[in-house]
Each structure stands twice: as C-alpha cells, then as structure tokens.
Design a protein around this motif. Structure first.
Motif, short mmCIF file in Angstrom:
data_model
loop_
_atom_site.label_atom_id
_atom_site.label_comp_id
_atom_site.label_asym_id
_atom_site.label_seq_id
_atom_site.Cartn_x
_atom_site.Cartn_y
_atom_site.Cartn_z
N GLY A 128 -4.42 -7.43 39.38
CA GLY A 128 -4.95 -6.35 38.68
C GLY A 128 -3.79 -5.74 37.84
N MET A 129 -4.35 -4.53 37.41
CA MET A 129 -3.53 -3.77 36.19
C MET A 129 -3.78 -2.31 36.39
SD MET A 129 -3.71 -3.59 32.01
CE MET A 129 -4.98 -2.52 32.31
N GLY A 130 -2.77 -1.50 36.64
CA GLY A 130 -3.34 -0.01 36.62
C GLY A 130 -2.28 0.58 35.52
N VAL A 131 -2.99 1.42 34.67
CA VAL A 131 -2.26 2.02 33.51
C VAL A 131 -2.11 3.63 33.68
CG1 VAL A 131 -2.06 2.42 31.15
CG2 VAL A 131 -2.61 0.28 32.13
N ALA A 141 -7.70 1.44 35.99
CA ALA A 141 -7.23 0.47 36.71
C ALA A 141 -8.39 -0.78 36.46
CB ALA A 141 -7.38 0.82 38.14
N GLY A 142 -7.93 -1.98 36.36
CA GLY A 142 -8.78 -3.11 36.20
C GLY A 142 -8.28 -4.41 36.88
N LEU A 143 -8.96 -5.42 36.81
CA LEU A 143 -9.01 -6.61 37.25
C LEU A 143 -9.30 -7.78 36.23
CD1 LEU A 143 -11.23 -6.29 40.53
CD2 LEU A 143 -8.58 -6.16 40.36
N THR A 144 -8.53 -8.96 36.70
CA THR A 144 -8.69 -9.90 35.85
C THR A 144 -10.36 -10.57 36.05
OG1 THR A 144 -7.61 -11.29 37.44
CG2 THR A 144 -6.40 -10.42 35.77
N THR A 145 -10.89 -10.16 36.88
CA THR A 145 -12.40 -10.66 37.24
C THR A 145 -13.57 -9.54 36.49
OG1 THR A 145 -12.66 -9.72 39.32
CG2 THR A 145 -11.78 -11.81 39.28
N PRO A 146 -14.52 -10.00 35.73
CA PRO A 146 -15.24 -8.95 35.50
C PRO A 146 -16.18 -8.22 36.29
CG PRO A 146 -16.08 -11.16 34.75
CD PRO A 146 -14.84 -11.35 35.56
N VAL A 147 -16.17 -8.59 37.37
CA VAL A 147 -17.02 -7.85 38.58
C VAL A 147 -16.29 -7.97 39.82
CG1 VAL A 147 -17.81 -10.32 39.41
CG2 VAL A 147 -19.25 -8.08 39.82
N PHE A 148 -16.45 -6.74 40.63
CA PHE A 148 -15.91 -6.44 41.81
C PHE A 148 -16.32 -7.09 43.01
CE2 PHE A 148 -14.55 -3.32 44.99
CZ PHE A 148 -13.12 -3.47 45.17
N ALA A 149 -15.87 -7.10 44.09
CA ALA A 149 -15.99 -8.03 45.11
C ALA A 149 -17.40 -7.41 46.03
CB ALA A 149 -14.89 -8.10 46.07
N GLY A 150 -17.96 -6.21 45.61
CA GLY A 150 -19.03 -5.74 46.13
C GLY A 150 -19.72 -4.72 45.39
N HIS A 156 -13.06 -20.29 37.66
CA HIS A 156 -11.92 -19.88 36.62
C HIS A 156 -10.33 -20.10 37.06
CE1 HIS A 156 -15.43 -17.98 34.68
NE2 HIS A 156 -14.69 -17.95 33.59
N ASN A 157 -9.58 -20.78 36.65
CA ASN A 157 -8.23 -20.85 37.05
C ASN A 157 -7.47 -19.46 37.00
OD1 ASN A 157 -8.85 -23.66 37.70
ND2 ASN A 157 -7.30 -24.48 36.75
N PRO A 158 -6.52 -19.16 37.96
CA PRO A 158 -5.68 -18.08 37.69
C PRO A 158 -4.81 -18.11 36.45
CG PRO A 158 -5.07 -19.41 39.49
CD PRO A 158 -6.18 -20.15 38.99
N PRO A 159 -4.50 -16.71 35.97
CA PRO A 159 -3.59 -16.44 34.98
C PRO A 159 -2.48 -17.34 35.16
CG PRO A 159 -4.87 -14.60 35.49
CD PRO A 159 -4.97 -15.52 36.66
N ALA A 160 -1.87 -17.68 33.73
CA ALA A 160 -0.34 -18.18 33.85
C ALA A 160 0.54 -17.15 33.69
CB ALA A 160 -0.28 -19.34 32.75
N SER A 161 0.29 -15.78 33.49
CA SER A 161 1.14 -14.65 33.24
C SER A 161 0.32 -13.52 33.62
CB SER A 161 1.95 -14.74 31.74
OG SER A 161 2.25 -13.63 31.48
N TYR A 162 0.99 -12.42 33.96
CA TYR A 162 0.07 -11.15 33.93
C TYR A 162 -0.37 -10.64 32.52
CZ TYR A 162 1.64 -9.76 38.82
OH TYR A 162 1.67 -9.74 40.20
N VAL A 163 0.62 -11.33 31.52
CA VAL A 163 -0.03 -10.68 30.14
C VAL A 163 -0.71 -11.76 29.37
CG1 VAL A 163 1.74 -8.76 29.96
CG2 VAL A 163 2.29 -11.07 29.13
N SER A 164 -1.39 -12.70 30.10
CA SER A 164 -2.01 -14.08 29.21
C SER A 164 -3.44 -13.71 29.62
CB SER A 164 -1.28 -15.11 29.23
OG SER A 164 -1.31 -15.67 30.66
N SER A 165 -3.82 -12.53 30.05
CA SER A 165 -5.09 -12.63 30.84
C SER A 165 -5.79 -11.35 30.42
CB SER A 165 -5.23 -12.60 32.22
OG SER A 165 -6.67 -12.60 32.76
N ARG A 166 -7.16 -11.35 30.34
CA ARG A 166 -8.13 -10.11 30.05
C ARG A 166 -8.02 -9.31 31.17
NH1 ARG A 166 -12.55 -10.58 25.48
NH2 ARG A 166 -11.62 -12.02 24.32
N TYR A 167 -8.14 -7.99 31.24
CA TYR A 167 -8.29 -7.19 32.68
C TYR A 167 -9.51 -6.56 32.13
CZ TYR A 167 -3.64 -8.39 34.01
OH TYR A 167 -2.60 -9.01 34.34
N PHE A 168 -10.35 -6.30 33.11
CA PHE A 168 -11.64 -5.50 32.95
C PHE A 168 -11.75 -4.28 33.83
CE2 PHE A 168 -12.35 -10.27 32.63
CZ PHE A 168 -12.95 -10.28 31.61
N GLY A 169 -12.55 -3.44 33.18
CA GLY A 169 -12.65 -2.03 34.08
C GLY A 169 -13.65 -2.20 34.94
#
Length: 229
Positions: free
Chosen positions: A101-104, A117-126, A173-186
């Motif tokens: 997750g990322m919150g700004v 706030a966003g997630l590294t997944t383009p869709v939420f869990a429900g 999709h394998n998990p990110p190797a770094s917090y800042v090497s991944s896209r975050y989706f709203g």
C-alpha cells in the motif's frame, strides 16, 4: 523517485455483485475483526500495520487544470508518504503475494490537506465493505485447531466473485522488489470538477521513474521477511 500520472478515463472496472444479502458493517466491526486475525498490537495500525514513512515533493502537471479547479494543481506541495504491507501483522512476510500500500498526504500552500491511498493491485479485494469483511472473516483461524479453513475461503470466493479479481491478480504477478519499483493504483474511480462544474471520471496511477522490478521465484524463497524498508 516516483511521479504521479493522472489518467482521465471514461471506462471503469465493474465487478459482479455478491450473491446474497449482506449485513452492513462499520469501522469498529473491522477493528474487531483485524484483532481476531492479527491479535492486539498496541500502538500499531490495525490495517497495513507494517510500513515505512518518507517525505517528498509533489509537482503538479499544469495540464490537469483543464479538468480540475483543485488547489492541489496550483503549485508544488510537500508530501508525507507511507509505504506498507497489507494486513494487520506488524511482522508480515515481505516476500508474500499480498498487496503493498501507499498513502500520501499532500500539504497545500493554503493549509489544506489532501489524502490519497493506493495499492499495488489494480483492483480491491471486494466490491463492497461487506464483501471484504466476509472474505476476511473466512480467514480467522479455528479456535480449536488454530488453522484456517481454506475450503471455506474458496467457497466464499465462489459465492462472491468480486473477491476473485485481486486474488487472481496476485497469483499471476510476483511481489515488488522494492516499495518504489512498483505501480500503485487508486483502485476506485474519482471525479475531477472543472471551472464549468463538469465532472471528469478518472483513476490515478503512481508510476515509478525507474523500470518496475519484481521478486524472482528464487528471491521469494531466499529473501528475508523484512527487506523493503
């Protein structure tokens, strides 16, 4: 370094509705459920418990002004940022197939505060708080055995297909190797309002300046449980 790309779009992801009448839930219900899942963690957030903070500067793209009158796009602003692991475990395994997750918090010149706030997944869990709550409820370990009944989890997903989107995405999709090497989706669709009062549907995506990197299958097996910070 990370940069924000504002995407204006008319197409939104529509998820199937749950297959049964759901009982409404509130914030306290989730707090109680998080404690069942991860135990009491005094002084720790109930959700996205494990994370790291950073500070930065947001420089708006002036092109956004044609879509929005928000002061967010008038001038650069300071930003408080928190990257995190999903879930309530403050010792979460950072090689796991779970959302990051990322919150700004944007601190505007006029004193206003704007949060995203966003997630590294383009869709939420429900597709609703109730569907998400129901899914989490199936993950509570049995009081006698201490084990999760994964047959119950599978059955719930089948009955509530909106909970499958994020799950399937994480499996492929394998998990990110770094917090800042991944896209975050709203994740959700929001609206910008222009000077004429017209609404423009959009979804935002945070895009890293450097190429995205994910963990290899070998790294997922050999990396320590804590490395992202």
């Amino acid at each position: 370094m990370i940069k924000i790309t504002s995407l204006v779009c008319a197409m939104c992801l529509v998820l199937p509705t749950a297959s049964f009448a759901e009982q409404s839930v509130n914030g306290q219900d989730f707090i109680n459920l998080f404690e069942k899942l991860s135990g009491k963690q005094p002084g720790i957030r109930k959700g996205h418990a494990k994370g790291v903070c950073a500070v930065g500067t947001f420089t708006p793209n002036q092109a956004a002004k044609q879509y929005s009158i928000s002061p967010l796009f008038n001038a650069p602003s300071k930003a408080n940022i928190r990257f995190s692991m999903g879930g309530g475990n403050p010792h979460a395994d950072e090689t796991s197939r779970s959302p990051r997750g990322m919150g700004v918090q944007f601190l505007l010149e006029n004193g206003d505060v704007h949060n995203i706030a966003g997630l590294t997944t383009p869709v939420f869990a429900g597709n609703s708080p109730e569907a998400f709550f129901g899914l989490l409820s199936t993950l509570v370990p049995d009081e006698k055995t201490g084990q999760i009944d994964f047959a119950k989890v599978k059955a719930y997903r089948e009955q509530n297909p909106s909970t499958l989107g994020q799950f399937n995405w994480l499996q492929s999709h394998n998990p990110p190797a770094s917090y800042v090497s991944s896209r975050y989706f709203g994740v959700h669709t929001f609206y910008m309002v222009d000077e004429k009062g017209a609404k423009h549907a959009f979804r935002w995506t945070m895009v890293p300046e450097e190429p995205e990197q994910v963990l290899t299958e070998e790294q997922m097996k050999t990396f320590p449980k804590s490395f992202l910070a």
